[in-house]
Design a protein around this motif. Structure first.
Motif, mmCIF file in Angstrom:
data_model
loop_
_atom_site.group_PDB
_atom_site.id
_atom_site.type_symbol
_atom_site.label_atom_id
_atom_site.label_comp_id
_atom_site.label_asym_id
_atom_site.label_seq_id
_atom_site.Cartn_x
_atom_site.Cartn_y
_atom_site.Cartn_z
ATOM 1 N N ASP A 117 42.077 49.771 46.151
ATOM 2 C CA ASP A 117 43.287 49.612 46.970
ATOM 3 C C ASP A 117 44.529 49.490 46.092
ATOM 4 O OD1 ASP A 117 41.625 49.644 49.105
ATOM 5 O OD2 ASP A 117 41.794 47.487 49.570
ATOM 6 N N GLY A 118 45.640 49.960 46.639
ATOM 7 C CA GLY A 118 46.933 49.788 45.980
ATOM 8 C C GLY A 118 47.048 50.583 44.701
ATOM 9 N N ALA A 119 47.835 50.033 43.786
ATOM 10 C CA ALA A 119 48.143 50.723 42.531
ATOM 11 C C ALA A 119 46.905 50.900 41.659
ATOM 12 C CB ALA A 119 49.226 49.949 41.771
ATOM 13 N N GLY A 121 44.116 51.911 42.456
ATOM 14 C CA GLY A 121 43.436 53.169 42.762
ATOM 15 C C GLY A 121 43.918 54.293 41.886
ATOM 16 N N VAL A 122 45.205 54.324 41.629
ATOM 17 C CA VAL A 122 45.784 55.355 40.761
ATOM 18 C C VAL A 122 45.306 55.169 39.326
ATOM 19 C CG1 VAL A 122 47.930 56.327 39.860
ATOM 20 C CG2 VAL A 122 47.814 55.535 42.242
ATOM 21 N N ILE A 123 45.279 53.909 38.881
ATOM 22 C CA ILE A 123 44.840 53.611 37.509
ATOM 23 C C ILE A 123 43.384 54.031 37.317
ATOM 24 C CG2 ILE A 123 44.407 51.767 35.852
ATOM 25 C CD1 ILE A 123 46.754 50.246 37.092
ATOM 26 N N LEU A 124 42.560 53.725 38.324
ATOM 27 C CA LEU A 124 41.138 54.044 38.206
ATOM 28 C C LEU A 124 40.900 55.547 38.127
ATOM 29 C CD1 LEU A 124 39.680 51.429 40.706
ATOM 30 C CD2 LEU A 124 39.504 51.400 38.213
ATOM 31 N N LYS A 125 41.694 56.319 38.857
ATOM 32 C CA LYS A 125 41.529 57.771 38.788
ATOM 33 C C LYS A 125 41.838 58.281 37.387
ATOM 34 C CE LYS A 125 42.298 58.910 43.644
ATOM 35 N NZ LYS A 125 43.159 59.633 44.629
ATOM 36 N N VAL A 126 42.816 57.647 36.751
ATOM 37 C CA VAL A 126 43.167 58.024 35.379
ATOM 38 C C VAL A 126 42.043 57.652 34.422
ATOM 39 C CG1 VAL A 126 44.776 57.593 33.470
ATOM 40 C CG2 VAL A 126 45.633 57.839 35.810
ATOM 41 N N LEU A 127 41.404 56.490 34.696
ATOM 42 C CA LEU A 127 40.339 56.000 33.809
ATOM 43 C C LEU A 127 38.971 56.607 34.127
ATOM 44 C CD1 LEU A 127 41.279 52.215 33.649
ATOM 45 C CD2 LEU A 127 41.671 53.951 31.907
ATOM 46 N N LEU A 215 34.308 42.325 33.497
ATOM 47 C CA LEU A 215 34.809 41.447 34.558
ATOM 48 C C LEU A 215 35.150 40.084 33.963
ATOM 49 C CD1 LEU A 215 35.091 41.812 37.673
ATOM 50 C CD2 LEU A 215 32.976 40.505 37.870
ATOM 51 N N THR A 216 36.345 39.580 34.289
ATOM 52 C CA THR A 216 36.769 38.280 33.762
ATOM 53 C C THR A 216 36.852 37.213 34.856
ATOM 54 O OG1 THR A 216 39.102 38.943 33.993
ATOM 55 C CG2 THR A 216 38.042 39.301 31.852
ATOM 56 N N GLU A 217 37.148 37.616 36.100
ATOM 57 C CA GLU A 217 37.217 36.675 37.217
ATOM 58 C C GLU A 217 36.702 37.343 38.496
ATOM 59 O OE1 GLU A 217 41.036 34.877 37.898
ATOM 60 O OE2 GLU A 217 41.450 34.631 35.760
ATOM 61 N N LEU A 263 39.932 46.948 31.691
ATOM 62 C CA LEU A 263 39.644 48.381 31.627
ATOM 63 C C LEU A 263 40.550 48.977 30.544
ATOM 64 C CD1 LEU A 263 39.644 49.180 35.466
ATOM 65 C CD2 LEU A 263 37.654 49.106 33.971
ATOM 66 N N GLY A 264 40.383 48.422 29.364
ATOM 67 C CA GLY A 264 41.343 48.755 28.317
ATOM 68 C C GLY A 264 42.536 47.823 28.426
ATOM 69 N N ILE A 265 42.962 47.591 29.648
ATOM 70 C CA ILE A 265 44.011 46.618 29.951
ATOM 71 C C ILE A 265 43.469 45.696 31.038
ATOM 72 C CG2 ILE A 265 45.925 48.168 29.344
ATOM 73 C CD1 ILE A 265 46.252 48.736 32.332
ATOM 74 N N SER A 266 44.083 44.528 31.207
ATOM 75 C CA SER A 266 43.659 43.593 32.247
ATOM 76 C C SER A 266 44.242 44.037 33.581
ATOM 77 C CB SER A 266 44.136 42.183 31.899
ATOM 78 O OG SER A 266 43.704 41.262 32.871
ATOM 79 N N VAL A 267 43.390 44.163 34.592
ATOM 80 C CA VAL A 267 43.851 44.632 35.901
ATOM 81 C C VAL A 267 43.225 43.782 37.005
ATOM 82 C CG1 VAL A 267 44.184 47.020 35.149
ATOM 83 C CG2 VAL A 267 41.956 46.300 36.017
ATOM 84 N N ASN A 268 43.919 43.742 38.143
ATOM 85 C CA ASN A 268 43.366 43.110 39.331
ATOM 86 C C ASN A 268 42.659 44.180 40.157
ATOM 87 O OD1 ASN A 268 44.411 40.506 38.796
ATOM 88 N ND2 ASN A 268 46.407 41.098 39.629
#
Length: 283
Positions: A117-119, A121-127, A215-217, A263-268
């Motif tokens: 969901d949200g932003a 989703g775009v990041i995951l497509k890139v990754l 996974l961190t949290e 995912l290389g960077i910390s993401v929610n």
């Protein structure tokens, strides 16, 4: 006087002759009878000997003759029910695991797009290409039967199963398994239909590791749903009870409802979905 003595002597000789004849006749009759009885006994003995010499019928624990047992060996496996198919497979899996499985190949890949969901989703497509690359590292040679170290497959794990005999006399099994849903601590050692039949990825950490994520949290918001799990074209030699070839498969859908990860960077992560396909081809 001499004449009288002569007559008496003649009469005495005649009596002796008749007496002798009287004794010979029954002796002759008895001999013929004895010979007849002897022949009958001999014939009966010979027949009994022939019967005894013939190979005796062999019976099994159910009292069936050897011929009946051979007929049972020729039983059409297409008539087997699920319980018999599962029992036959478990025996073959155990024997093959002990004696050494045929060489095989394991393949892991994405079964669809990673989404969220949200932003994110775009990041995951890139990754996604990075995730596919991470999964491809697990495409490798195998020398084992999947899940053979876990609990035996249960009849209740199966949705459908068929058996048949191929042109070479091998038994060929197809077994479809029920879906399995695991939480974040899912582990094949804890059982489950897919775990007993094919195996699982284990905990969520293992699943995300395959995607190149950490996974961190929020791990308690994760579920792993295994579906489309099966054992197909499982070819078993009926003499050795060894598995010659088989295909093991499942698709696990990773769902992370609300968590943080690297995912290389910390993401929610919000409703992250990632379908992973697992296949092992043995033989």
């Amino acid at each position: 006087m001499k004449k009288i003595l002569a007559v008496l002597l003649v009469l005495a000789m005649v009596c002796v002759v008749f007496a002798a004849c009287g004794k010979d006749e029954p002796e002759t009759t008895t001999t013929e009878a004895d010979t007849s009885v002897s022949e009958e006994v001999t014939d009966t003995t010979e027949e009994a000997t022939k019967e005894d010499a013939s190979e005796p019928e062999v019976t099994d624990e159910n009292g069936e003759t050897e011929e009946s047992t051979e007929a049972a060996d020729d039983e059409d496996p297409s008539t087997w029910d699920t319980a018999k198919i599962v029992a036959y497979y478990n025996e073959a899996r155990e024997i093959t695991a002990e004696k050494g499985a045929p060489a095989g190949f394991q393949k892991m890949a994405l079964a669809g797009e990673i989404s969220g969901d949200g932003a994110i989703g775009v990041i995951l497509k890139v990754l996604q290409p990075a995730a596919e690359k991470a999964l491809s590292k697990n495409s490798k040679a195998t020398d084992y039967i999947p899940a053979h170290d876990s609990q035996p497959l249960l009849e209740s794990d199966v949705t459908s199963a068929t058996a048949k005999k191929d042109a070479n006399g091998n038994i060929v099994l197809d077994i479809n398994l029920k879906n399995q849903v695991d939480g974040p601590d899912g582990d094949s050692k804890n059982g489950g239909a897919v775990a007993r039949g094919v195996s699982t990825l284990g905990s969520i950490e293992n699943a995300l590791k395959e995607l190149g994520a950490e996974l961190t949290e929020g791990r308690n918001t994760v579920t792993l749903t295994y579906n489309n799990a099966y054992i197909k074209n499982c070819v078993i030699n009926p003499e050795t009870k060894m598995i010659k070839k088989a295909t093991y498969h499942f698709v696990v859908n990773v769902l992370v409802k609300d968590a943080k990860a690297k995912l290389g960077i910390s993401v929610n992560l919000q409703n992250l979905r990632a379908p992973i396909e697992y296949t092992v081809q043995v033989g």
